[in-house]
Structure formats: C-alpha cells, structure tokens
Design an enzyme around this catalytic site. Structure first.
Site: not given
Length: 411
Positions: A164, A303, A314, A335, A340, A399
């Site tokens: 991502c 994010h 975060e 998002k 996403h 990831f």
C-alpha cells in the site's frame, strides 16, 4: 553537484470520487464519498459488502480500443491518469527530450482481474485458451511500461512494489532520480484495480475489510467504531520536473516536493510495528531530507486506513515526530471518502496534498462521530477547513513493514 530542486507541474487522476482532478477534489472538499455496495464481486459471497469503485470510466477516451483490450484495468487507469497529467503539465514529449522523460508507476498487486479471468479459462479449456497477453497484462510494472509506450517516454522506466506504499515509493524514488540529475521529468504515481474475487477473499480472510454494510459509514478513520478498510480502485499521477526545466519552459508550478522518507519495520508481515515506530522514522527522514522543522508542517494527509492498529499507531508516530506541534497540526484521512486504493493510495493522496497547498483547504475526515481515546489529535472532522497550507506531509504504510513519507511545500 548541488541537488536539483523538483517541482510538480501536472496532475491526473481517476478515482471513486471523480475521473479527473477537479471533480475528485471538489468531492473530497465537499465530503462526498465514492463508497457504495460492491458490484464487481457478488456481495453475498463475502462478509464485506461495500467498495469504492470507479463509475463511468471509459478507457477508449484515453486510448485505442485495441490497446485497451491488451491492458488490465489497473493499467488502463494509469494510462488515463498519466495522459491527463502530461496534458495538464503542457509537456510535449518529442525526439529532443524523450530520453529525459521517465515513468515510475507503482502497483501493489497488479493485474488480479486478468489473473482470475485467464486462470478460469485455463481450468475450463486448457492452456491454448490462455491469452498470449496474459503475462504482460498481469505484471505490476506494465502500468509504467504502457504509459511509456503510449506517450513515447524513453527515460528511466520503473515500478516500486511496496504494497500500500507503492504509489508513494514511486513518487519518492522519482524525486530522487530528478534531484540527482538522471532525468528532467518523471510521470509518477500509483495504479490499482483490486476489486476482484480473490483479493476480496484474501483481505476478508485476513479480517482487514470493514464488514459494516452501510456504505456511508463503513470507512471511518480514527473513529472508535472503525472496523477495517474499504477497498478502492483508481490511479493518481503527478508530473515531477526539475525546477530549472519548469522555469525554462514557463510551466505552471503547483508545488515543490522537498522530502522523502522510507523505512522498514522489520516486525511483521501485516501488522505495523508497535507505536508506529517505523512510520515515525519515515516521517522524521522526510523532515530531515527537506531541511525543515517539524513545527512547519501544516497538514498531514494520513495513511488512516480505518483499521484498529494503523490509526492508533499512526497517531502515536505523529506525536513522537512532531512533539507538542502534534496537537496543533491538521490531520485527515481522505480514505474516509475514496476508500483504500492500496498501491494507488499514495498517488491519489499526493494529488490531494498538492491541491490542499494550491487551494488553501484541508480536506475532512468524514464519518468521524465517536472519538477514540487512542486517537486524540485534530482529524478535521466531517468538514473541510480553509487555512493556509505551506507544508504537507503525506504518509503511506504497507504490508511487509514498508513506511513512506513524502513532504510537499508551497513553491
């Protein structure tokens, strides 16, 4: 040799909230969501039933029908957004400059749609029915490859695959290539078309997707009742250019890119490092790279995936890097409206970050209803905010423990 300054001169996007930059931006500022009941897969087969799909996207507006047929959807999205960005930059790619024009476009999972379709053909009818274009349609680098072919760009041609963070990695890597003088222009960003049975199945098994059946409230970053991310699709592309070249050709300059941080968690294949330790180092790297003070950051495009651990960690990372300033900085996760976009998220969110600078508007985090004691910063809840925006930090985490931070600054 002194590092060259790098500016943004073109923007392009196809997204769940609009198939060009201005409609996407208008919807983002208005808090309009592109999330709806999923149609690309049968919702009755999965616990997750919502997604952020592109609406009314016609690839033949941007390429020949015969070319479109040889591309997976993620590549079609990239070509469309890249052509918009190059046109926006008024960049004429010709024999005199083609070898100085690069393409660097990331994708997290590439041609999933193509893979599933061709695998079914193989099972039903044997190898001879598998398309000769199967492999070139599937591989994640083909967005960059096809954009280069379609536009005649002969410079560096690459693709960062960092889950991502792919779009953001590609933009950061492109920034460094121009900074050191190996190209004058790079068409860069991310593209993804992940709404397929296998991707939906994999993320559902991993319990990563929101199972909230209400499209309006399913993506709720930083809210106490967040329960997973909503899958989105599309592409966000920027034209990066050396300042020298932009000034020489009288290009319109949107903003400058001044910092790039990239780190690894070395922790877990999917879970972020405790306390957002890796994300904090990426943000700090970007700030150091830009040579600014943490207190100069006006806005963080987070994010903010709407998953339990990401949003909590975060938030902790932002506090660690910005100190007292963390309580004053505007933070939002777009998002909440776009879903996403996986490997395309960094591309779309970089376009949004640049627009926040040019328009002096911080987009909202929509669906923010119930504060979470672990997420206690200013997430610009539910309504956009007019304010001067000089410096934006954009985070993308993936990831594999990939953490990327990009810093954009008013030119």
């Amino acid at each position: 040799m002194e590092a060259r300054r790098v500016v943004i001169t073109g923007l392009g996007a196809v997204s769940p909230v609009g198939n060009d930059v201005s409609s996407m931006w208008d919807n983002i500022v208005s808090g309009n969501s592109g999330i709806d009941t999923v149609t690309r897969v049968n919702k009755d087969d999965f616990p997750a039933t919502v997604a952020a799909e592109l609406k009314d996207f016609d690839p033949t507006l941007y390429m020949e029908k015969k070319d479109a047929r040889k591309m997976d959807r993620f590549t079609q999205y990239a070509v469309a957004a890249a052509k918009m960005a190059v046109e926006d930059a008024r960049l004429d790619i010709n024999d005199s400059n083609a070898d100085r024009v690069g393409v660097w476009i990331g994708s997290g999972i590439g041609g999933m749609d193509t893979y599933e379709e061709q695998h079914n053909k193989f099972l039903e009818r044997g190898y001879k029915r598998v398309s000769p274009f199967f492999v070139p349609m599937l591989i994640p680098d083909m967005a960059a490859g096809q954009v280069s072919i379609q536009l005649g760009a002969k410079g560096i041609n690459s693709c960062s695959v960092t889950a991502c963070a792919s779009g953001a990695s590609s933009i950061g890597d492109s920034f460094k290539v121009i900074q050191r003088g190996d190209a004058d222009y790079i068409i860069t960003g991310g593209a993804e078309a992940p709404i397929t049975n296998m991707a939906f199945a994999g993320f559902s098994s991993a319990k990563a997707l929101s199972t909230n059946p209400d499209p309006k409230t399913a993506s709720r970053p930083f809210d106490e009742h967040r329960d997973g991310f909503v899958m989105g699709e599309g592409s966000g592309i920027l034209v990066l250019e050396s300042l020298e070249s932009a000034l020489e050709r009288g290009a319109h300059i949107y903003a400058e890119i001044v910092g790039y941080g990239s780190t690894g968690d070395a922790h877990h294949i999917t879970a972020p490092a405790p306390g957002g330790e890796g994300a904090a180092r990426a943000m700090q790297q970007a700030i150091n790279d830009a040579g600014i003070e943490p207190s100069e950051v006006d806005y963080i495009n987070a994010h903010g995936t709407s998953t339990e651990l990401n949003d909590k960690f975060e938030t902790m990372a932002i506090k660690q890097v910005l100190g007292d300033h963390a309580n004053k900085v505007a933070i939002s996760s777009t998002k909440s409206m776009t879903g996403h976009l996986l490997g395309a998220a960094g591309g779309i969110e970089s376009v949004i970050s640049v627009k926040s600078i040019t328009d002096g508007v911080v987009p909202p985090t929509t669906n923010y209803e119930t504060p979470d004691e672990d997420c206690d910063l200013d997430y610009v809840p539910n309504e956009a905010r007019k304010q001067d925006v000089n410096v934006v930090l954009s985070n993308s985490l993936g990831f594999g423990g990939h953490n990327v931070a990009l810093l954009f600054k008013k030119y």
